[in-house]
Design a protein around this motif. Structure first.
Motif, PDB file in Angstrom:
ATOM      1  N   UNK A  46      43.229  27.953   9.809  1.00 24.64           N
ATOM      2  CA  UNK A  46      43.229  26.879   8.758  1.00 24.64           C
ATOM      3  C   UNK A  46      42.682  25.745   8.948  1.00 24.64           C
ATOM      4  N   UNK A  47      42.282  24.959   8.324  1.00 24.36           N
ATOM      5  CA  UNK A  47      41.752  23.616   8.283  1.00 24.36           C
ATOM      6  C   UNK A  47      42.870  22.740   8.159  1.00 24.36           C
ATOM      7  N   UNK A  48      41.756  21.742   8.891  1.00 20.53           N
ATOM      8  CA  UNK A  48      42.783  19.718   9.526  1.00 20.53           C
ATOM      9  C   UNK A  48      42.025  19.051   9.065  1.00 20.53           C
ATOM     10  N   UNK A  49      42.056  18.638   8.179  1.00 20.83           N
ATOM     11  CA  UNK A  49      43.214  18.371   6.752  1.00 20.83           C
ATOM     12  C   UNK A  49      43.401  19.125   5.899  1.00 20.83           C
ATOM     13  N   UNK A  50      44.819  19.788   5.056  1.00 19.60           N
ATOM     14  CA  UNK A  50      44.402  20.809   4.939  1.00 19.60           C
ATOM     15  C   UNK A  50      45.126  20.855   2.985  1.00 19.60           C
ATOM     16  N   UNK A  51      44.323  21.653   1.924  1.00 17.76           N
ATOM     17  CA  UNK A  51      45.086  21.462   0.510  1.00 17.76           C
ATOM     18  C   UNK A  51      45.070  22.810   0.474  1.00 17.76           C
ATOM     19  N   UNK A  52      45.495  22.749  -1.205  1.00 17.63           N
ATOM     20  CA  UNK A  52      45.407  24.254  -1.210  1.00 17.63           C
ATOM     21  C   UNK A  52      44.317  25.660  -1.320  1.00 17.63           C
ATOM     22  N   UNK A  53      43.373  24.823  -1.579  1.00 18.09           N
ATOM     23  CA  UNK A  53      42.260  25.112  -1.551  1.00 18.09           C
ATOM     24  C   UNK A  53      41.467  26.156  -0.251  1.00 18.09           C
ATOM     25  N   UNK A  54      42.544  25.017   1.071  1.00 13.79           N
ATOM     26  CA  UNK A  54      41.784  25.667   2.377  1.00 13.79           C
ATOM     27  C   UNK A  54      42.204  26.953   2.973  1.00 13.79           C
ATOM     28  N   UNK A  55      44.527  26.678   2.198  1.00 13.46           N
ATOM     29  CA  UNK A  55      44.872  28.000   2.546  1.00 13.46           C
ATOM     30  C   UNK A  55      44.123  29.431   1.887  1.00 13.46           C
ATOM     31  N   UNK A  56      44.337  29.038   0.112  1.00 16.03           N
ATOM     32  CA  UNK A  56      43.575  30.438  -0.048  1.00 16.03           C
ATOM     33  C   UNK A  56      41.946  31.286   0.407  1.00 16.03           C
TER      34      UNK A  56
END
Length: 65
Positions: A46-56
């Protein structure tokens, strides 16, 4: 079905008028998430910061393994 609260309806209309922009990324702390989800290899992707696109994208990487 209950009526949609007025302030929620207003926010939805504003979001739609702005072209439905995606959720902004936010900082997260792995230890906080582990408390509820346990230790998981997903946290490493998971990236940090995270967003919905990163989770997908992270889940796509795991599924491709």
């Amino acid at each position: 079905m209950p009526a949609v609260p007025a302030n929620l309806q207003t926010r939805l209309e504003k979001w739609e008028a702005e072209g439905r922009p995606p959720q902004k990324a936010f900082e997260w702390e792995e230890t906080n998430w582990q408390r509820y989800l346990g230790n998981s290899a997903i946290f490493e992707t998971l990236p940090n910061p995270i967003d919905r696109a990163g989770v997908l994208e992270s889940f796509k990487l795991i599924n491709d393994r």
